[in-house]
Design a protein around this motif. Sequence first.
Motif, short mmCIF file in Angstrom:
data_model
loop_
_atom_site.label_atom_id
_atom_site.label_comp_id
_atom_site.label_asym_id
_atom_site.label_seq_id
_atom_site.Cartn_x
_atom_site.Cartn_y
_atom_site.Cartn_z
N THR A 292 0.83 -1.21 0.00
CA THR A 292 0.00 0.00 0.00
C THR A 292 0.86 1.26 0.00
OG1 THR A 292 -1.46 -1.28 1.37
CG2 THR A 292 -1.98 1.05 1.13
N ASN B 138 0.35 5.54 -0.36
CA ASN B 138 -0.68 6.57 -0.38
C ASN B 138 -0.20 7.83 -1.05
OD1 ASN B 138 -2.62 5.13 1.21
ND2 ASN B 138 -1.15 5.34 2.86
N ASN C 256 -6.94 11.47 0.64
CA ASN C 256 -5.95 10.42 0.53
C ASN C 256 -6.36 9.44 -0.56
OD1 ASN C 256 -3.58 9.18 2.05
ND2 ASN C 256 -5.00 7.50 1.70
N GLN D 52 -7.24 -1.78 3.91
CA GLN D 52 -7.91 -0.51 3.61
C GLN D 52 -7.63 0.56 4.66
OE1 GLN D 52 -12.07 -1.37 2.33
NE2 GLN D 52 -11.26 -3.36 1.77
N ARG E 286 -4.74 0.99 6.14
CA ARG E 286 -3.46 1.57 5.73
C ARG E 286 -3.62 2.33 4.42
NH1 ARG E 286 -2.55 1.22 10.62
NH2 ARG E 286 -1.54 -0.62 11.50
N GLY E 287 -4.50 1.85 3.53
CA GLY E 287 -4.75 2.53 2.26
C GLY E 287 -5.34 3.92 2.46
N GLN E 288 -6.07 4.08 3.57
CA GLN E 288 -6.64 5.39 3.90
C GLN E 288 -5.62 6.29 4.59
OE1 GLN E 288 -9.65 6.84 3.40
NE2 GLN E 288 -10.53 5.15 2.26
N GLY E 289 -4.41 5.77 4.78
CA GLY E 289 -3.37 6.58 5.39
C GLY E 289 -3.41 6.62 6.90
#
Lengths: 299, 379
Positions: free
Chosen positions: A134, A136, A143, B239, B241-244
Amino acid sequence: MGFLHEFLQQMVNGISLGSIYALLALGYTMVYGIVKLINFAHGDILMLGAFGGFFVLAAYGVTPLTFILALLVGMLVCATVGIVIEKTCYKPLRSAPRINALITAIGVSIFIENGARVVKAIGPNPKQFPTFKTVNFPIGDINISQIQIIVFVVSILLMFLLTYIVNYTKLGKAMRAVSFDRQAAYLMGINVDWIISFTFALGSALAAAAGILFASAYPQVEPYMGIIPGLKAFVAAVLGGIGSIPGAMVGGFIMGIAETLTKGFISSQLADAIAFGILILILVVKPSGILGKNVSEKV
Amino acid sequence: MLKNRLFLAGIILVLVFSLISGCNESKTIKIGTIQPISGQVSAYGIQTRDAIALAIEEINANGGVLGKQIELIVEDDENSPEKTTNAFKKLTAKDKVVAIIGALTSKCTLAITKEAQAKKVVLITSSSTNDTVTDAGEFIFRACYNDSFQGQVNAKFAYETLKARKAAILYDITNDYSKGLMSNFKSKFEELGGQIVAIESYSTGDKDFNAQLTKIKASQPEVLFIPDYYNTISLIAKQVRGQGMTIPMMGGDGWDEITNNAGDEVIGCYYSNHYSPDSDDADVQAFVQKFREKHKITPNALAALGYDAAYILVDAIAKAGSLDPVKIQQAMMETDKKMVTGQIRFNEKRNPIKSAVMLKVVKGSDGKLTTEYAGTVNP
């Protein structure tokens, strides 16, 4: 994070989800446009495509190159499966009442799901789908993850490719002709059987791509994974006007965005109720769907 | 004439076979088990089944119980309550089992507890932690602690060890296990003085959590509590981590096996469990060694609980000296023995009183995910 930021972030989430629905909805709509059949096994083709990609990525690791290879392999495998299903299951029923083919489609769907459970290589248990680490990209407070970008970009590219094939190639012209009037197209010397097979192959390849993108975003593959996305994409296709290619794309994005916004601002329990509620509303106001117009638009 | 003779011979054959099978039936004691061998939590079902089978094999090798060998009948519930009910009916009506070990997940066990109580079938679930599981009546037991304890353990750990003051919860509203843990975590965390800044839910089978996570992120929590099973956790973690979001996540025993089923996103997360295979306890080491010898893998906590459940049940049958369910039930209540997952003693609600361990997910020296002991919480 203010309301606007949250709203924009939810839009990003929704568009990413919607592009997968759109890709899948295209398969439904194309097959319907040509043979007037709701191919309920379409969601299961998504599953087979995801597994095709799974084996490639598991064997060669995850790099941009193997990802493209996985897409190609998955699409090729599913195109073949699509042709085989069409030749063996739907073609013999082409002159039978439509309900027979519909029931056969449900049968094919159950066969693929349970067949996958029995096959050793797939099996009944969920597997982790190998995917990119992942990363970002924060844009201000919003994000975006690189998976969301990949999903969106690949979907849009494939949609452009499809639009090109249908509108600007000889094959596409033949498809449109068959969709418009199969009998007349046959009399004009178009090989109708071959065009129908090609349509199934094209739709199945798109389902495979959707499957691999879906599995990259939600990294888990199992035999029943195609059921829910399949159902949602079917609704998206009807919403946009079944038979219409731009309609399927619009329907897919509406479904994805409506679902995400409902979860984000109303209640996660109402997400499906509201998404399907929109479908009912649109069908009441415009029974042919948003972009479903006259026959000449259908493919 | 020939026809008649053949007919007669046929009848004799049928009689002989029924006699033989009749003899077989009285030679063994049948115990049923309902486990999710396939589907979403198969990693639990398979290991629990293997551990129960291991216990039964050992008991049979030592002469069985009441002078008879035990026959284990395994049914797959695919983690579906409907299939659990079917399996229960099959085991009680067709196989006529003496007692049942199962089901594994709370929602499946809850589907059969009332019927087991009504039919007076002794039922011991190895790992269903939902509080209401044993409410159906005196014939329902469990080998694990329950969620009011487990939720409190997590809340205490988040507040005292992680020093978190703001927590968010994301849970499965259609799952009894997840709901129970959510409410217990929430009440304990608030009681300690912490603040729950967001509670979001989803339904079993959902794969997209981005919308809920965006909302959670906006509430700026310091820790995220996700009480669900490993397969869903791996999707959520990706998800998150994907959202930061970089905050630690934590959960209950449903996280067991996460190290084999998730990516690097779960590093630095915590979960409560029933035992740690690294413990130097003699019973733990003996069990781990036996299981490894047979199946070449380290048993998870669910396997340890399955092993204990089998022993609790068979010990009770031996103590009861009969197959009468009422007597077995009474003998079960008297259980007081040190086993793999701790000292087993039932309280009046037929819940064992045991301690919980907290584990931290870390990257091992071989590059694979593994767990590290992070503390024990006593009841």
